[in-house]
Design an enzyme around this catalytic site. Structure first.
Site, PDB file in Angstrom:
ATOM      1  N   LYS A  59       4.673  -6.387  -4.116  1.00 27.03           N
ATOM      2  CA  LYS A  59       4.345  -5.174  -4.692  1.00 27.03           C
ATOM      3  C   LYS A  59       4.452  -4.520  -2.888  1.00 27.03           C
ATOM      4  O   LYS A  59       3.130  -5.096  -2.612  1.00 27.03           O
ATOM      5  CB  LYS A  59       3.650  -4.178  -6.038  1.00 27.03           C
ATOM      6  CG  LYS A  59       3.984  -2.443  -5.746  1.00 27.03           C
ATOM      7  CD  LYS A  59       2.964  -2.010  -6.614  1.00 27.03           C
ATOM      8  CE  LYS A  59       3.435  -0.241  -6.523  1.00 27.03           C
ATOM      9  NZ  LYS A  59       3.010   0.161  -8.118  1.00 27.03           N
ATOM     10  N   SER A 106       5.802   3.464 -10.368  1.00 30.08           N
ATOM     11  CA  SER A 106       6.081   2.965  -8.897  1.00 30.08           C
ATOM     12  C   SER A 106       6.598   1.751  -8.659  1.00 30.08           C
ATOM     13  O   SER A 106       6.749   0.808  -7.837  1.00 30.08           O
ATOM     14  CB  SER A 106       5.134   3.477  -7.557  1.00 30.08           C
ATOM     15  OG  SER A 106       4.101   2.597  -8.030  1.00 30.08           O
ATOM     16  N   SER A 129       2.397   4.154 -12.996  1.00 31.43           N
ATOM     17  CA  SER A 129       3.324   3.076 -12.166  1.00 31.43           C
ATOM     18  C   SER A 129       3.200   1.644 -13.046  1.00 31.43           C
ATOM     19  O   SER A 129       3.928   1.013 -12.384  1.00 31.43           O
ATOM     20  CB  SER A 129       3.063   3.330 -10.841  1.00 31.43           C
ATOM     21  OG  SER A 129       3.197   3.789 -10.534  1.00 31.43           O
TER      22      SER A 129
END
Length: 468
Positions: free
Chosen positions: A79, A154, A178
């Site tokens: 990520k 996210s 997220s």
């Protein structure tokens, strides 16, 4: 010749490498081919470096077998809010478009030590703010099922890449949903672990209570494999839970028989929920009842969680970004800038109140899970929305006035500190994924995985048919 493909399980890939059915380099080539096929449209993986990826796979092939970890040879895209030494890490912000960290953060350190081979990063919203993945550095990540729709966020790039077969596993993080929202939108499995389960280091605030890293996978067994790598205590993190990561390693098996399950499509009226999402949750409850669970309509009182989350989130964002915002007021998306500024007027009394409420909500959850084993509710209040929107304008005609309003089903659970997993539950009439959220008591992550595995073992068509 192996029948292994990009949608094989991560455990099958690890076994195939260990048994020499496939080399790390061959597995890397399979995934790079898939990335070339899907990523130009979906924009899930950013900062891709094929040369370094192939060099890393070749080096993994030369690693002695007795030095190989549980993720050995798996292609990996971290990520883009997780610092990876030597790799561009932008946080989705133009202010960090040239940022290359000189050290790994702890979750990355553990995944690399386990043998994963970096290939690049997964796309995120700016500074991971919001549950729709877009930024001015790399653009928008699209849904792998319907590219006109959002992939969530996210960890949207991670969930999209995983669902599309571009990576076998993915890491993410979750403050207000997220990990869970993108799992719901992309039809994969996403776990927000118990508070303290996956330690974070380095951190400017070791006492921050909302954000946590966690795993994404295409099935519960693979998710458990990744959790076993990233979970466990670290001497640098004083609030980390003490269970070793190995406690979560597969195989994972469980039963729904005899479980005490509380089902709540709307948390007692605290959240507005799309009708198809509510129907999926109710259907999941009927499915669990048919499998032997004792199912009742009930929910904990999470009224205090709203103010608690909003206050602590604003405090964290203001503390972390106030100086950057002051120096670069035009370099933040407006919704994030507003969120940061919301923390400017907070007093010590406001923060103290929020922490008292955090404690009270945790106690409410503890008492609730003395009566029930599992809470079942929506992961996201809506199915995937159009990708050209920042967030849904309304749900059932009720306006969503900020980019957080539609995420209550996730962030109210965040405040409890309990582990929560998003499981594929159904599809809409248009074929879009709908996730259902399972929650258990704080610290019972292994139990939650067992429940999730039992639910997963039920035929998906049977689960979907329960909606009728």
């Amino acid at each position: 010749m192996t029948d292994l493909g990009v949608h094989s399980t991560a455990r099958e890939m690890v076994r195939a490498i260990a048994s020499r059915e496939i080399t790390c380099s061959e597995l890397m080539d399979l995934h790079l081919e898939r990335i070339a096929e899907r990523n130009p449209q979906l924009n899930a993986i950013v900062s891709l470096d094929e040369e370094r990826a192939r060099d890393g796979a070749s080096e993994a092939d030369r690693t002695p077998y007795d030095e190989r970890g549980p993720l050995h040879g798996l292609p990996w895209a971290f990520k883009d809010t997780h610092d990876v030494a030597g790799w561009l890490t932008t946080y989705g912000s133009p202010l960090l478009r040239d940022n290359v960290p000189d050290r790994d953060e702890l979750v990355v350190e553990r995944i690399r030590k386990a043998g994963a081979v970096p290939i690049g990063k997964t796309n995120v919203p700016e500074f991971a703010a919001g549950s729709h993945t877009f930024n001015t550095v790399f653009g928008t990540t699209l849904n792998p099922v319907d590219p006109t729709r959002s992939a969530g966020g996210s960890s949207g790039g991670a969930a999209c890449a995983l669902a599309a077969g571009m990576v076998p596993l993915a890491d993410g993080s979750d403050m207000g949903g997220s990990l869970r929202n993108p799992a719901s939108f992309c039809g994969v499995v996403g776990l927000r672990p118990s508070r303290g389960r996956v330690p974070a280091w380095p951190s400017a605030n070791q006492w921050e209570a909302l954000g946590i890293s966690g795993p994404l996978a295409r099935n519960v067994g693979d998710l458990a494999l990744l959790l076993s790598v990233i979970a466990g205590p670290d001497p640098r993190v004083p609030l980390a839970l003490g269970d070793p990561g190995s406690a979560f390693a597969p195989p994972i098996a469980g039963s729904l028989k005899g479980l005490r399950v509380a089902v709540s499509p709307d948390l007692g009226g605290l959240i507005e929920v799309d009708a198809e999402v509510a129907a999926a949750v109710e259907a999941a409850g009927r499915t669990m009842a048919a499998a032997g669970s004792h199912v009742e309509a009930d929910q904990p009182d999470l009224t205090l969680a709203e103010d608690t989350f909003r206050t602590l989130r604003a405090w964290v964002f203001q503390a972390g970004f106030k100086d950057l915002l002051a120096d670069h007021p035009d370099e933040f998306k407006p919704s994030l800038a507003d969120n940061i500024r919301a923390g400017e007027g907070l007093t010590g009394a406001d923060v103290a109140r929020a922490y008292e409420q955090l404690t009270a909500v945790g106690e409410t959850a503890r008492l609730f899970f003395e009566r029930y084993d599992v809470l079942l509710l929506p992961t996201s209040q809506v199915p995937p929305f159009p990708a050209d929107q920042e967030y849904p304008a309304d749900i059932n005609g009720r306006p969503m006035t900020t980019y957080l309003d539609w995420m209550r089903s996730a962030y109210l659970i965040t405040v409890t500190g309990c582990p929560a997993i998003s499981m594929p539950g159904a599809t809409t009439r248009d074929g879009l994924p709908i996730g259902v959220q399972l929650v258990t008591a704080h610290g019972t992550d292994r139990r939650l995985l067992e429940v999730a595995a039992a639910y997963e073992s039920l035929d998906f068509e049977t689960r979907r048919g329960a909606r009728r």
